[in-house]
Design an enzyme around this catalytic site. Structure first.
Site, PDB file in Angstrom:
ATOM      1  N   GLU A  38       0.835  -1.190   0.000  1.00  0.00           N
ATOM      2  CA  GLU A  38       0.000   0.000   0.000  1.00  0.00           C
ATOM      3  C   GLU A  38       0.876   1.248   0.000  1.00  0.00           C
ATOM      4  O   GLU A  38       1.860   1.330   0.740  1.00  0.00           O
ATOM      5  CB  GLU A  38      -0.868  -0.032   1.258  1.00  0.00           C
ATOM      6  CG  GLU A  38      -1.696   1.206   1.517  1.00  0.00           C
ATOM      7  CD  GLU A  38      -2.361   1.164   2.888  1.00  0.00           C
ATOM      8  OE1 GLU A  38      -3.322   1.937   3.086  1.00  0.00           O
ATOM      9  OE2 GLU A  38      -1.921   0.372   3.754  1.00  0.00           O
TER      10      GLU A  38
ATOM     11  N   LEU B 249       1.495   4.886   1.160  1.00  0.00           N
ATOM     12  CA  LEU B 249       1.059   5.784   2.224  1.00  0.00           C
ATOM     13  C   LEU B 249       1.851   7.085   2.123  1.00  0.00           C
ATOM     14  O   LEU B 249       3.081   7.057   1.963  1.00  0.00           O
ATOM     15  CB  LEU B 249       1.301   5.154   3.601  1.00  0.00           C
ATOM     16  CG  LEU B 249       0.536   3.860   3.901  1.00  0.00           C
ATOM     17  CD1 LEU B 249       0.974   3.281   5.245  1.00  0.00           C
ATOM     18  CD2 LEU B 249      -0.962   4.096   3.894  1.00  0.00           C
TER      19      LEU B 249
ATOM     20  N   ASP C 156      13.795  -4.120  13.538  1.00  0.00           N
ATOM     21  CA  ASP C 156      14.755  -3.265  12.818  1.00  0.00           C
ATOM     22  C   ASP C 156      14.324  -1.814  12.997  1.00  0.00           C
ATOM     23  O   ASP C 156      14.220  -1.050  12.035  1.00  0.00           O
ATOM     24  CB  ASP C 156      14.791  -3.653  11.344  1.00  0.00           C
ATOM     25  CG  ASP C 156      16.002  -3.089  10.599  1.00  0.00           C
ATOM     26  OD1 ASP C 156      16.873  -2.469  11.254  1.00  0.00           O
ATOM     27  OD2 ASP C 156      16.078  -3.245   9.365  1.00  0.00           O
TER      28      ASP C 156
END
Length: 297
Positions: free
Chosen positions: A96, A98, A200
């Site tokens: 997606e 964003l 991470d």
């Protein structure tokens, strides 16, 4: 993006987004030093695409799995996974798109509270249901009931072994052996719950939406000590001070955290040494020596 790769991404994306999706334009996107990033699509219908060599498809599949698990915790937003695949010499991960921007001090408290909620998602064992990657480095995630042993044998030991293979020997390896053998000394007063970690979590992997909603991405998830995420967030420039104040209000740290911070971040700095070379050697040696000398006391 090469035409053949764009066509493959378009075909796979249509399976999830519908037949009307098409890639009329693909622009390089900032971020990442291992893969290439793109914003691709047409007009308002765009996706974020990560591309790499075909051999790295398992890296993208593991990332997609981690993103789905973080999303399923319902604690912090992640980019939705559209699909992954490979075409010829390339692998790709479609996410997606964003409209993200860097976290500012005004959003720091909201981001910290979301991270604390994520860390409130607790598993039965340390590890993960599959091995995955930190960057391009494999992470061994066989579940274990003992956190210090897990971190010593499945995080630090492989990194020290790889460093030795690359020629980084001598005192570094001697310090590493002592740290691994005596790691329990860092956890005399701490028995962490197996918290769901991003894995991470440096400042480049957390951002906000225009309304300030926190978003994390590029995970290397597993269940472990939540302090490992918190520690990494302090690397590479760190986050706003208000982030750390808000997190420690929501989830206080335990005594001995400064030493564990160095321990946890040694893993990431060893990984950078092994991935990117000797420019990280001095910092790795300093951290390993500091931990080794602490264990001599």
């Amino acid at each position: 993006m090469e035409a053949s790769l764009a066509a493959a991404v378009e075909e796979v994306a249509r399976g999830a987004l519908g037949a009307r999706f098409r890639i009329a334009q693909a622009e390089p996107a900032a971020g990442g030093c291992i893969h290439q990033n793109w914003i691709a699509g047409h007009e308002a219908q765009r996706v974020f695409v990560k591309t790499s060599a075909a051999v790295n498809l398992p890296v993208f599949e593991a990332e997609a799995d981690a993103l789905a698990s973080l999303a399923a915790s319902n604690t912090i937003r992640t980019p939705a996974v559209v699909a992954s695949g490979a075409n010829g010499n390339h692998a790709f991960l479609i996410l997606e798109y964003l409209p993200l921007r860097p976290m500012q001090a005004a959003e720091a408290e909201r981001c910290a509270e979301a991270l604390a909620r994520l860390h409130g998602t607790v598993g039965e064992h340390y590890g993960w249901h599959r091995d995955n990657f930190i960057g391009l480095t494999p992470q061994q995630n066989s579940p274990k009931p003992d956190w210090p042993a897990f971190f010593a044998r499945q995080r630090l030991a492989p990194q020290f072994a790889e460093a030795a293979r690359r020629g980084y020997r001598g005192d570094l390896q001697a310090h590493g052996e002592r740290i691994i053998d005596k790691i329990g000394a860092f956890f005399l007063e701490r028995r962490p719950e197996p918290a769901l970690l991003h894995g991470d979590l440096w400042s480049g992997n957390i951002a906000v939406m225009p309304d300030g909603e926190p978003v994390v991405f590029d995970p290397a998830s597993y269940y472990g000590d939540r302090e490992a995420d918190f520690a990494m967030s302090e690397l590479f420039g760190g986050l706003p001070d208000r982030f750390y104040l808000a997190y420690t209000r929501a989830a206080p740290l335990s005594e001995g955290y400064p030493q564990r911070r160095t321990l946890y971040n040694l893993y990431h700095m060893l990984n950078h040494l092994n991935l990117f070379g000797a420019s990280y050697l001095r910092q790795v040696e300093r951290m390993a020596r500091e931990l080794s000398e602490y264990l001599r006391r």
